[in-house]
Design an enzyme around this catalytic site. Structure first.
Site, PDB file in Angstrom:
ATOM      1  N   GLY A   1       0.831  -1.187   0.000  1.00 62.20           N
ATOM      2  CA  GLY A   1       0.000   0.000   0.000  1.00 62.20           C
ATOM      3  C   GLY A   1       0.878   1.255   0.000  1.00 62.20           C
ATOM      4  O   GLY A   1       1.437   1.620  -1.030  1.00 62.20           O
TER       5      GLY A   1
ATOM      6  N   TRP B   1       5.189  -1.399  -0.972  1.00 63.46           N
ATOM      7  CA  TRP B   1       5.343  -0.627   0.267  1.00 63.46           C
ATOM      8  C   TRP B   1       5.822  -1.529   1.410  1.00 63.46           C
ATOM      9  O   TRP B   1       6.522  -1.074   2.312  1.00 63.46           O
ATOM     10  CB  TRP B   1       4.025   0.053   0.643  1.00 63.46           C
TER      11      TRP B   1
ATOM     12  N   ASP C   1       7.463  -4.779 -14.081  1.00 64.34           N
ATOM     13  CA  ASP C   1       6.769  -4.062 -13.012  1.00 64.34           C
ATOM     14  C   ASP C   1       6.719  -2.577 -13.380  1.00 64.34           C
ATOM     15  O   ASP C   1       7.752  -1.920 -13.465  1.00 64.34           O
ATOM     16  CB  ASP C   1       7.535  -4.264 -11.702  1.00 64.34           C
TER      17      ASP C   1
ATOM     18  N   HIS D   1       4.082  -6.354 -11.231  1.00 66.93           N
ATOM     19  CA  HIS D   1       4.317  -5.930  -9.855  1.00 66.93           C
ATOM     20  C   HIS D   1       3.809  -6.912  -8.805  1.00 66.93           C
ATOM     21  O   HIS D   1       4.381  -7.026  -7.729  1.00 66.93           O
ATOM     22  CB  HIS D   1       3.642  -4.569  -9.639  1.00 66.93           C
TER      23      HIS D   1
END
Length: 317
Positions: A40, A108, A264, A292
């Site tokens: 995130g 993240w 990605d 990704h």
């Protein structure tokens, strides 16, 4: 991947006057501790995330970061920053009586894992990282301002649609104003547009399940609001901080594995390569048929292989 499993324990941990975080423990309570650090920020965990790890070998720990998933209050931005999340991980480690653990994080989750490791290296047994993101300005601009838009012009149109022409020179600022505004209808519309952009671009082939997830009100609000909050605040870090401090990890001589999808576009391979230059002893794997997402077959296979290897070469003592 390993078969689905259920937690043997779950609960909430109060980490501040504002926030409680949800956590789960799965697998073998006496096994090698490993913590799953979700992406995130704001993405939350799912049952799928338990399947990378051998449940007989690992004490598997998962948690929802502040404002995400089952943590409360939902999509809250107050007292929500990188270093508070690092502190939450330490509080969770102490709460569960874990001395040291392996960090497993993508996107993240790789950012937060690096931040934690550089601050608490004595508590880290190893790092398994995927889709590297270090929250540098160029990385943000590539995906949210100008770059990935050239590859996904159709979905980019949907992303820019909620923002007036005269504010499109800075989408992060324009979205932040709306995602934190008082107009609930506009806030939700922007949250879904933001989330759809990332979900559409996260795999080599667009995944319809991801797009449906982006239309869920609470999930989209948590994902978009928390991401944009972190990005407009530059991750609450100094420029290039994670790469500049990577020598802390290298000097500790702990095993590091980096898995990167060649195609990605959310977190392009240059960032993973930049990290590898700072950690040249690390294992580095390009997955040549992946974007990704950790859920793409080649990436998931490499992540499971890394976990299977680590359970043999690392002692929790």
């Amino acid at each position: 991947m390993y078969p689905p499993i259920e937690p043997f324990h779950s609960g909430h941990l109060k980490v501040s006057d504002v926030h409680d975080i949800y956590y789960e423990q799965c697998g073998n309570k006496d096994g090698l501790p490993i913590i799953f650090v979700h992406g995130g920020p704001g993405g939350g965990i799912s049952a799928y995330d338990r399947k990378y790890f051998d449940p007989e070998a690992y004490h598997i720990i998962l948690f929802d970061q502040r404002g995400a998933g089952k943590s409360t209050p939902e999509y809250c931005l107050e007292d929500n920053d990188t270093w508070s999340l690092v502190s939450d991980m330490e509080k969770l480690r102490e709460h569960l009586g874990v001395d040291r653990w392996i960090l497993f994080g993508g996107s993240w989750g790789s950012t937060l894992s690096l931040a934690y490791a550089e601050r608490h290296i004595s508590r880290v047994l190893g790092l398994i990282l995927r889709g590297i993101f270090t929250l540098r300005d160029d990385e943000i601009k590539w995906f949210y301002q100008n770059g990935a838009s050239y590859l996904f012009p159709d979905y980019w149109e949907e992303y820019v649609a909620p923002i007036p022409e005269d504010e499109r020179g800075d989408f992060i600022t324009a979205y932040y104003k709306r995602l934190t505004g008082t107009d609930e209808e506009e806030r939700l519309r922007c949250a879904k547009a933001w989330s759809t952009w990332e979900m559409a671009t996260s795999q080599l082939k667009v995944n319809s399940e991801n797009l449906l997830r982006a239309q869920q009100d609470t999930w989209a609000l948590a994902f978009a609001r928390i991401e944009c909050h972190f990005f407009i605040n530059k991750g609450f870090m100094t420029p290039n901080q994670l790469l500049n401090d990577a020598h802390i990890i290298r000097n500790a001589k702990i095993p590091v594995t980096i898995v990167q999808g060649r195609y990605d576009v959310v977190c392009p391979a240059k960032t993973a390569w930049d990290l590898y230059k700072q950690l040249p002893e690390a294992e580095f794997f390009f997955v040549h048929d992946a974007g990704h997402s950790a859920k793409e077959d080649g990436t998931a296979k490499k992540l499971v292989e890394a976990c299977d290897k680590y359970k043999k070469i690392i002692s929790k003592n």
